[in-house]
Design an enzyme around this catalytic site. Sequence first.
Site, mmCIF file in Angstrom:
data_model
loop_
_atom_site.group_PDB
_atom_site.id
_atom_site.type_symbol
_atom_site.label_atom_id
_atom_site.label_comp_id
_atom_site.label_asym_id
_atom_site.label_seq_id
_atom_site.Cartn_x
_atom_site.Cartn_y
_atom_site.Cartn_z
ATOM 1 N N ASP A 152 -15.681 -3.559 -1.375
ATOM 2 C CA ASP A 152 -15.325 -3.356 0.031
ATOM 3 C C ASP A 152 -16.615 -3.320 0.836
ATOM 4 O O ASP A 152 -17.515 -2.525 0.549
ATOM 5 C CB ASP A 152 -14.567 -2.040 0.198
ATOM 6 C CG ASP A 152 -13.327 -1.990 -0.683
ATOM 7 O OD1 ASP A 152 -12.719 -3.052 -0.899
ATOM 8 O OD2 ASP A 152 -12.976 -0.899 -1.163
ATOM 9 N N ASP A 175 0.854 -1.195 0.000
ATOM 10 C CA ASP A 175 0.000 0.000 0.000
ATOM 11 C C ASP A 175 0.888 1.243 0.000
ATOM 12 O O ASP A 175 1.796 1.358 0.831
ATOM 13 C CB ASP A 175 -0.892 0.019 1.235
ATOM 14 C CG ASP A 175 -1.902 -1.129 1.245
ATOM 15 O OD1 ASP A 175 -1.934 -1.901 0.269
ATOM 16 O OD2 ASP A 175 -2.647 -1.251 2.239
#
Length: 237
Positions: free
Chosen positions: A129, A8
Amino acid sequence: MIIIPAVDIKDGKCVQLVQGKPGTEQVVIDDPVEVALKWEKMGAKRLHIVDLDGALESGVNLEIIKEIVEKTTVPVQMGGGIRSIEYAQKLLDMGVDTVIIGTMAVENPDILDSLTDKYTPDQICISLDSKDNRVLTHGWQKSTDKTPLEYTQIFQQKGAGSILFTNVDVEGLLGGIDLSIAEELIEKSEIPIIYSGGITSVDDLKVLRDINTDYVVIGSALYKGLIDFKEALKYQD
């Protein structure tokens, strides 16, 4: 099942956030490219890159992502801030193997037609998500009225090659996985499911393998040493 380490990127660094919230960085490493190369050297068959700045609409880390693609030899899947067909095409043409599209596709599933005309299903992944069994958009800032399963059924008809399912309820908390949604999703989906969220131990990997999960993304647990990557690879098919 394939184990995929996450890289990330925020402000040009490799980070791990708690539930994706800015300011909760618990891991910060200066060079994301070196991190990606480390995972490849250790045996990763695939890399999961997230542009957190892109997801939060605070900028992009395109040059770093390009360098990762150029310097690694394993497939790279990348998400975060892909909110136009042009940008998705730019990433694919740049060498990203699979683009992970969330908000753009959820808001307008028909937009996939422009990608499926030119690219293969393997190159298109939809990010779903989930919080309280509802799909989120805009970097987890907004909620929709549909479940991950409902969206999965839409997108597999649209020609997507895989679904990245992230359980936001447990993401980044290092408290273990919650299969209440994922198990049904894996069972009923006609396309591969990439599971992400809450993986804390190799026991979690065993459970995910036992329910026939196709891919697993691991982030915080690797960076905090709760899971040894070499040990994790023992659960890889």
